[in-house]
Design a protein around this motif. Structure first.
Motif, PDB file in Angstrom:
ATOM      1  N   HIS A   1       0.592  -0.312  -5.281  1.00  0.00           N
ATOM      2  CA  HIS A   1      -0.037  -0.453  -6.598  1.00  0.00           C
ATOM      3  C   HIS A   1      -0.288  -1.924  -6.926  1.00  0.00           C
ATOM      4  CE1 HIS A   1       0.145   3.736  -7.383  1.00  0.00           C
ATOM      5  NE2 HIS A   1       1.434   3.806  -7.653  1.00  0.00           N
ATOM      6  N   LEU A   2       0.653  -2.793  -6.531  1.00  0.00           N
ATOM      7  CA  LEU A   2       0.448  -4.220  -6.766  1.00  0.00           C
ATOM      8  C   LEU A   2      -0.744  -4.742  -5.965  1.00  0.00           C
ATOM      9  CD1 LEU A   2       4.062  -5.741  -6.839  1.00  0.00           C
ATOM     10  CD2 LEU A   2       2.428  -5.640  -8.716  1.00  0.00           C
ATOM     11  N   ILE A   3      -0.844  -4.334  -4.702  1.00  0.00           N
ATOM     12  CA  ILE A   3      -1.991  -4.747  -3.901  1.00  0.00           C
ATOM     13  C   ILE A   3      -3.291  -4.293  -4.569  1.00  0.00           C
ATOM     14  CG2 ILE A   3      -3.216  -4.342  -1.723  1.00  0.00           C
ATOM     15  CD1 ILE A   3      -0.527  -4.309  -0.300  1.00  0.00           C
ATOM     16  N   GLU A   4      -3.317  -3.038  -4.978  1.00  0.00           N
ATOM     17  CA  GLU A   4      -4.530  -2.512  -5.626  1.00  0.00           C
ATOM     18  C   GLU A   4      -4.821  -3.251  -6.923  1.00  0.00           C
ATOM     19  OE1 GLU A   4      -5.378   2.013  -4.487  1.00  0.00           O
ATOM     20  OE2 GLU A   4      -3.569   1.753  -5.708  1.00  0.00           O
ATOM     21  N   THR A   5      -3.787  -3.539  -7.701  1.00  0.00           N
ATOM     22  CA  THR A   5      -3.992  -4.232  -8.976  1.00  0.00           C
ATOM     23  C   THR A   5      -4.600  -5.607  -8.750  1.00  0.00           C
ATOM     24  OG1 THR A   5      -2.149  -3.060 -10.020  1.00  0.00           O
ATOM     25  CG2 THR A   5      -2.828  -5.155 -11.019  1.00  0.00           C
ATOM     26  N   TYR A   6      -4.000  -6.378  -7.842  1.00  0.00           N
ATOM     27  CA  TYR A   6      -4.547  -7.704  -7.562  1.00  0.00           C
ATOM     28  C   TYR A   6      -5.944  -7.602  -6.970  1.00  0.00           C
ATOM     29  CZ  TYR A   6      -0.376 -10.429  -8.643  1.00  0.00           C
ATOM     30  OH  TYR A   6       0.647 -11.049  -9.289  1.00  0.00           O
ATOM     31  N   LEU A   7      -6.120  -6.655  -6.085  1.00  0.00           N
ATOM     32  CA  LEU A   7      -7.411  -6.525  -5.420  1.00  0.00           C
ATOM     33  C   LEU A   7      -8.515  -6.227  -6.438  1.00  0.00           C
ATOM     34  CD1 LEU A   7      -7.954  -4.823  -2.029  1.00  0.00           C
ATOM     35  CD2 LEU A   7      -9.548  -4.390  -3.872  1.00  0.00           C
ATOM     36  N   LEU A   8      -8.261  -5.286  -7.346  1.00  0.00           N
ATOM     37  CA  LEU A   8      -9.301  -4.898  -8.306  1.00  0.00           C
ATOM     38  C   LEU A   8      -9.466  -5.929  -9.410  1.00  0.00           C
ATOM     39  CD1 LEU A   8      -8.642  -1.053  -8.500  1.00  0.00           C
ATOM     40  CD2 LEU A   8     -10.389  -2.285  -7.199  1.00  0.00           C
ATOM     41  N   ASN A   9      -8.435  -6.740  -9.652  1.00  0.00           N
ATOM     42  CA  ASN A   9      -8.601  -7.837 -10.610  1.00  0.00           C
ATOM     43  C   ASN A   9      -9.475  -8.943 -10.049  1.00  0.00           C
ATOM     44  OD1 ASN A   9      -7.026  -6.664 -12.576  1.00  0.00           O
ATOM     45  ND2 ASN A   9      -5.160  -7.797 -12.044  1.00  0.00           N
ATOM     46  N   GLU A  10      -9.476  -9.095  -8.731  1.00  0.00           N
ATOM     47  CA  GLU A  10     -10.166 -10.220  -8.100  1.00  0.00           C
ATOM     48  C   GLU A  10     -11.467  -9.826  -7.393  1.00  0.00           C
ATOM     49  OE1 GLU A  10      -9.113 -13.482  -8.038  1.00  0.00           O
ATOM     50  OE2 GLU A  10      -7.362 -13.072  -9.293  1.00  0.00           O
ATOM     51  N   TYR A  11     -11.541  -8.566  -6.916  1.00  0.00           N
ATOM     52  CA  TYR A  11     -12.659  -8.136  -6.079  1.00  0.00           C
ATOM     53  C   TYR A  11     -13.176  -6.788  -6.565  1.00  0.00           C
ATOM     54  CZ  TYR A  11     -10.418 -11.556  -3.017  1.00  0.00           C
ATOM     55  OH  TYR A  11      -9.856 -12.701  -2.512  1.00  0.00           O
ATOM     56  N   HIS A  12     -14.345  -6.415  -6.060  1.00  0.00           N
ATOM     57  CA  HIS A  12     -14.862  -5.068  -6.289  1.00  0.00           C
ATOM     58  C   HIS A  12     -14.083  -4.071  -5.434  1.00  0.00           C
ATOM     59  CE1 HIS A  12     -18.210  -6.443  -8.733  1.00  0.00           C
ATOM     60  NE2 HIS A  12     -18.519  -7.337  -7.793  1.00  0.00           N
ATOM     61  N   ARG A  13     -14.149  -2.819  -5.817  1.00  0.00           N
ATOM     62  CA  ARG A  13     -13.447  -1.781  -5.072  1.00  0.00           C
ATOM     63  C   ARG A  13     -14.074  -1.624  -3.685  1.00  0.00           C
ATOM     64  NH1 ARG A  13      -9.969   2.166  -6.409  1.00  0.00           N
ATOM     65  NH2 ARG A  13     -10.249   1.731  -8.633  1.00  0.00           N
ATOM     66  N   PRO A  14     -13.272  -1.706  -2.629  1.00  0.00           N
ATOM     67  CA  PRO A  14     -13.814  -1.547  -1.269  1.00  0.00           C
ATOM     68  C   PRO A  14     -14.293  -0.118  -1.029  1.00  0.00           C
ATOM     69  CG  PRO A  14     -11.655  -2.600  -1.262  1.00  0.00           C
ATOM     70  CD  PRO A  14     -11.853  -2.052  -2.623  1.00  0.00           C
ATOM     71  N   LYS A  15     -15.236   0.034  -0.092  1.00  0.00           N
ATOM     72  CA  LYS A  15     -15.879   1.325   0.094  1.00  0.00           C
ATOM     73  C   LYS A  15     -15.076   2.306   0.932  1.00  0.00           C
ATOM     74  CE  LYS A  15     -18.765  -0.405   3.921  1.00  0.00           C
ATOM     75  NZ  LYS A  15     -20.163  -0.710   4.351  1.00  0.00           N
ATOM     76  N   ASN A  16     -14.134   1.822   1.756  1.00  0.00           N
ATOM     77  CA  ASN A  16     -13.356   2.732   2.592  1.00  0.00           C
ATOM     78  C   ASN A  16     -12.048   2.051   3.012  1.00  0.00           C
ATOM     79  OD1 ASN A  16     -14.077   0.947   4.709  1.00  0.00           O
ATOM     80  ND2 ASN A  16     -15.837   2.224   5.284  1.00  0.00           N
ATOM     81  N   PHE A  17     -11.259   2.770   3.803  1.00  0.00           N
ATOM     82  CA  PHE A  17      -9.942   2.285   4.220  1.00  0.00           C
ATOM     83  C   PHE A  17     -10.037   0.974   4.989  1.00  0.00           C
ATOM     84  CE2 PHE A  17      -6.609   2.343   7.602  1.00  0.00           C
ATOM     85  CZ  PHE A  17      -5.486   2.232   6.796  1.00  0.00           C
ATOM     86  N   GLU A  18     -10.915   0.909   5.969  1.00  0.00           N
ATOM     87  CA  GLU A  18     -11.059  -0.297   6.774  1.00  0.00           C
ATOM     88  C   GLU A  18     -11.470  -1.480   5.901  1.00  0.00           C
ATOM     89  OE1 GLU A  18     -13.449  -1.876  10.777  1.00  0.00           O
ATOM     90  OE2 GLU A  18     -13.587   0.234  10.151  1.00  0.00           O
ATOM     91  N   SER A  19     -12.369  -1.239   4.964  1.00  0.00           N
ATOM     92  CA  SER A  19     -12.804  -2.304   4.060  1.00  0.00           C
ATOM     93  C   SER A  19     -11.677  -2.761   3.147  1.00  0.00           C
ATOM     94  CB  SER A  19     -13.984  -1.821   3.220  1.00  0.00           C
ATOM     95  OG  SER A  19     -15.093  -1.511   4.037  1.00  0.00           O
ATOM     96  N   LEU A  20     -10.825  -1.815   2.739  1.00  0.00           N
ATOM     97  CA  LEU A  20      -9.690  -2.176   1.893  1.00  0.00           C
ATOM     98  C   LEU A  20      -8.739  -3.106   2.638  1.00  0.00           C
ATOM     99  CD1 LEU A  20      -7.704   0.172  -0.441  1.00  0.00           C
ATOM    100  CD2 LEU A  20      -6.487  -1.384   1.069  1.00  0.00           C
ATOM    101  N   LEU A  21      -8.495  -2.814   3.925  1.00  0.00           N
ATOM    102  CA  LEU A  21      -7.628  -3.691   4.714  1.00  0.00           C
ATOM    103  C   LEU A  21      -8.220  -5.097   4.784  1.00  0.00           C
ATOM    104  CD1 LEU A  21      -6.699  -1.379   7.749  1.00  0.00           C
ATOM    105  CD2 LEU A  21      -5.518  -1.610   5.557  1.00  0.00           C
ATOM    106  N   TYR A  22      -9.516  -5.177   4.994  1.00  0.00           N
ATOM    107  CA  TYR A  22     -10.195  -6.472   5.091  1.00  0.00           C
ATOM    108  C   TYR A  22     -10.116  -7.241   3.775  1.00  0.00           C
ATOM    109  CZ  TYR A  22     -14.334  -9.414   4.383  1.00  0.00           C
ATOM    110  OH  TYR A  22     -15.183 -10.432   4.015  1.00  0.00           O
ATOM    111  N   VAL A  23     -10.446  -6.587   2.666  1.00  0.00           N
ATOM    112  CA  VAL A  23     -10.438  -7.277   1.376  1.00  0.00           C
ATOM    113  C   VAL A  23      -9.007  -7.665   0.998  1.00  0.00           C
ATOM    114  CG1 VAL A  23     -11.035  -7.131  -1.067  1.00  0.00           C
ATOM    115  CG2 VAL A  23     -12.526  -6.101   0.629  1.00  0.00           C
ATOM    116  N   GLY A  24      -8.047  -6.810   1.324  1.00  0.00           N
ATOM    117  CA  GLY A  24      -6.662  -7.146   1.041  1.00  0.00           C
ATOM    118  C   GLY A  24      -6.219  -8.404   1.763  1.00  0.00           C
TER     119      GLY A  24
END
Length: 856
Positions: free
Chosen positions: A590-613
């Motif tokens: 949840h912390l990763i998601e919170t920081y990620l969505l505060n700073e970036y747009h929502r990634p389109k899939n799992f692989e993209s989420l790993l990259y943006v994280g």
């Protein structure tokens, strides 16, 4: 001088003498093991662990893959037996002294030779030896080691007391023990019981090498090389040599330089039967000093110290870096400084915290050690902190740090817990400390011995003291006395006695006695970004004297994830497998998601989420490092958490378990450079441009600030010639941001900052969080050229490309750079070492930028 001594000294001056009076035999063959209550024997590897032997024999599945960790929790509840037989020749049996030496037994172990009990071990961190001359025979010597289950040994200790010691990271429930956190009772690596980045795999085994040592006459058991005074003109050296002698001898002792054969000292001594201590004092004129990475050559002298009589001899060779090294902790108008001084120079510590490289320590190879140190050196680090929940590392680790100029902050092995430090336990720890301080004290890299990780903050700042006092004030009084006896008395006394030239620091973080840590005194662990959910930009609003921990989690990249989560059904961060490899639980996700969505747009899939994280973690570490370095002079160190992993997992590491660099590791290279240009917009609306100069000479150069639009067109440019003082940080240029954008919105610009002196140092800065910058989808071209041991990929873009990530199938690929920002009208060359051929690279090479991964 009598004729005998003349002959001895002459021989010392003309030749190198190997001892012909000693034999050392590693006992590493023919081992087998079994469950103590079982009948079947299986082949075993020594050094090794029960888990790796079970895995090699196909009895368990790899605990690092999928959910397999859950299926091996029975292992630590069993007793295990290891044995081998060996022969010796008559030459050995005729020796006056024969010892067996275990460099590491994990943990509760009874050792038998030919059915006689010779060792009862109870500490993973100690070396154990026994005299076996009377027990040894020519053939079929049976060496047997009985390992008691650490769970069965320590559970009664937990049940016997009316209170319980804090052990917050002990994953007792994962081990089927409910709330019985027993890890604090064993002198064993704390992380084996689980951590918020590691599995619960409580090992047993002969985890370091076993030797049979046989000798006659004299044996050098230790050489303590102290550096009493060191500067560029002279190094005053004192060696204290411990020699065991079979009888009274007249002996010649000397130390020579192994590279030049220069004789530093010859001395005649009288040895008495038993233990002798010999002192040798000598000096080196105009010494070549040992420097940390970035400041100079980490030169190592080869000191060969010899003892020779008319009938016997022995020698030891050491690689010693000649340097003065101390910790400055003076009080000032703000608080207490914390700064390492090397050869009279204040050093800004740049680096990371280091944990063991594997849960199964014997399989950490030379290549793994070499890679982790190379990966530190290659991103301009000069310090690693060996964290207190792991192990006192193998000699290979410290040898590499010596050779590469990496300073080591060395914790004693206590972390995030309280311990029953009285009676036999405290004495056991004292012996452990003596063993390891003596083993490591000659290493030039050792900068500090630290009592523990976060135990004092746990008492004062995390509520432990209050909790015990509310239960029973007598409990609190007893536990605190044990704390003081361990960290304020026993450990500093050992350091003072056995390595008085090395500083002792009671805890990390530590800002003084009688209270928890704070930002203005000593070292500090900053976790408000992450645990307290403060934004990444908050790093820019903090000031510390020395920041020894901070971090941001990320997942490994997709190619690494596929190795432990191989099914597409696992490819969700909340899948059962991914959650098993996220020891911070859903809270951390949840912390990763919170920081990620505060700073970036929502990634389109799992692989993209790993990259943006990973990009997010990199941005966070870059921001923090630059903030700390801009404060150089007030702040004197930045060590992020952490450089490595012990298994494949979501964690704060900047290199994953397989050694692949995450975005944060690539980004830290520029952030740790010896010269850094760091722009930052401050609340006054001004862009302040700092030059941080770690060199020992002032720098003259030109600062250039280019404001570009997203197509790479220059909107504005500001330049200034500057002089930056040696070993300092300076705010060399500032100007109002809004007045320089030429009516463009801050969302539509990027700032390229450069400082040109002997070379060009660059940085890229944005005026908004990534999700607010108007990144257009770029068209990135690539050209592949065969060069040397791999291929150069030449990249160009038509639009600003944020976080360009190159990837190929598998993990056996090495990229010289990755996750970088590519600007139009610039050419970027990345070298790739890979097993793929050129046509395969052309087909497989995937180029990703931030604008490619947003969910529509």
């Amino acid at each position: 001088m009598n004729d005998l001594l003349k002959i001895l000294f002459l021989s010392f001056m003309t030749m190198t003498v190997n001892s012909i009076f000693a034999h050392s035999i590693e006992i590493c063959h023919g081992w087998q093991f079994k469950q103590a209550r079982g009948e079947n024997w299986y082949p075993a590897t020594v050094p090794g662990t029960v888990h790796t032997d079970l895995l090699a024999n196909g009895i368990i599945e790899d605990p690092f893959v999928g959910l397999n960790e859950r299926g091996v929790q029975w292992v630590d509840k069993e007793d295990w037996v290891y044995q081998t037989t060996f022969n010796v020749d008559e030459k050995i049996l005729k020796k006056t002294n024969i010892q067996i030496e275990f460099e590491g037994l994990d943990t509760y172990a009874d050792v038998y030779l030919n059915d006689s009990l010779i060792i009862k071990a109870d500490n993973m961190f100690r070396r154990w030896n026994a005299d076996v001359r009377s027990l040894l025979r020519l053939e079929n010597n049976l060496l047997r080691v009985y390992f008691h289950s650490p769970v069965k040994v320590d559970m009664p200790k937990w049940e016997a007391i009316p209170y319980h010691y804090e052990a917050m990271n002990d994953q007792s429930q994962n081990g089927g023990l409910m709330d019985r956190k027993i890890s604090v009772f064993a002198r064993k690596a704390g992380y084996h019981y689980g951590w918020d980045w590691g599995p619960r795999l409580v090992t047993s085994g002969i985890w370091r090498k076993v030797y049979l040592q046989a000798w006659d006459g004299v044996r050098i058991t230790d050489v303590h090389t102290q550096q009493l005074k060191v500067n560029k003109y002279v190094a005053q050296i004192r060696q204290t040599i411990e020699v065991i002698s079979d009888s009274d001898y007249v002996a010649a002792v000397r130390t020579i330089d192994t590279d030049t054969n220069k004789k530093y000292i010859n001395k005649k001594v009288s040895l008495r039967k038993g233990l002798n201590r010999i002192q040798l004092d000598f000096s080196i004129k105009n010494p070549k000093l040992w420097w940390s990475n970035g400041l100079g050559d980490p030169h190592l002298y080869g000191f060969k110290t010899e003892v020779r009589t008319d009938v016997t001899s022995d020698y030891k060779i050491q690689k010693i870096g000649v340097r003065s090294l101390r910790l400055l902790t003076a009080n000032d108008s703000i608080g207490q400084e914390f700064c390492f001084e090397l050869n009279g120079i204040r050093v800004f510590a740049k680096g990371a915290n280091y944990i063991p490289n594997d849960n199964f320590l014997p399989r950490v190879t030379d290549d793994v050690y070499q890679k982790v140190i190379n990966d530190a050196v290659n991103v301009n680090m000069n310090m690693l902190r060996v964290w207190g929940g792991g192990v006192y590392e193998d000699d290979r680790f410290y040898d590499l740090c010596d050779a590469n100029g990496i300073l080591v902050w060395q914790d004693f092995m206590f972390a995030c817990s309280l311990y029953p430090a009285s009676g036999d336990f405290l004495e056991n720890v004292r012996q452990e400390a003596i063993d390891n301080v003596k083993r490591l004290r000659n290493h030039s890299c050792i900068a500090l011995w630290c009592g523990n990780n976060e135990c004092q903050d746990g008492w004062y700042n995390w509520g432990w003291k209050r909790n015990y006092e509310s239960q029973n004030p007598k409990y609190a009084e007893k536990i605190w006395k044990e704390f003081e006896d361990l960290f304020y008395k026993t450990l500093p006394d050992v350091v003072e006695q056995y390595s008085p030239e090395t500083c002792y620091w009671p805890s990390s973080p530590f800002g003084g006695y009688g209270h928890g840590s704070n930002e203005t005194n000593g070292d500090y662990h900053y976790w408000s970004v992450w645990h307290a959910k403060k934004p990444i930009t908050e790093y820019n609003n903090t000031r510390f004297r020395f920041c020894s921990e901070y971090g941001m989690q990320s997942f490994p990249e997709f190619e690494s994830v596929k190795l432990f989560a191989g099914k597409s059904s696992d490819w969700d961060i909340y899948s059962e497998v991914m959650m098993s490899h996220q020891r911070g639980g859903s809270h951390a996700n949840h912390l990763i998601e919170t920081y990620l969505l505060n700073e970036y747009h929502r990634p389109k899939n799992f692989e993209s989420l790993l990259y943006v994280g990973q990009l997010m973690q990199g941005d966070a570490m870059k921001t923090a490092i630059e903030s700390h370095r801009r404060e150089k002079g007030y702040c004197w160190g930045t060590l992020f958490w952490q450089i490595n992993d012990c298994w494949p997992v979501a964690s704060w590491s900047t290199r994953d378990y397989y050694g692949r660099w995450k975005a944060a590791h690539y980004m830290s290279r520029n952030a740790f450079n010896d010269v850094l240009i760091s722009p930052i917009e401050k609340p006054d609306g001004q862009l302040h441009v700092y030059i941080v100069n770690d060199r020992l000479k002032a720098l003259n150069g030109k600062v250039s600030i280019m404001i570009l639009d997203m197509n790479g067109n220059e909107v504005n440019r500001i330049e200034k010639n500057v002089c930056v003082s040696a070993n300092a940080s300076q705010d060399v240029l500032n100007f109002p941001v809004d007045g320089t954008l030429m009516a463009l919105d801050r969302k539509d610009v990027v700032i390229e900052a450069s400082f040109t002196c002997d070379k060009v140092y660059k940085n890229v800065y944005y005026l908004c969080p990534p999700k607010d910058v108007n990144f257009f989808k770029p068209s990135i071209s690539s050209q592949i050229v065969k060069v040397g041991d791999g291929y150069d990929v030449v990249l160009k873009t038509d639009k600003v490309a944020r976080g360009v990530f190159l990837s190929l199938d598998g993990i056996d690929n090495d990229f010289t750079d990755n996750y970088f920002d590519l600007l139009p009208f610039r050419e970027k060359v990345v070298h790739i070492r890979t097993p793929f051929k050129e046509d395969e690279i052309a087909k497989q090479l995937k180029i990703t930028s931030l604008a490619d991964v947003n969910k529509n």
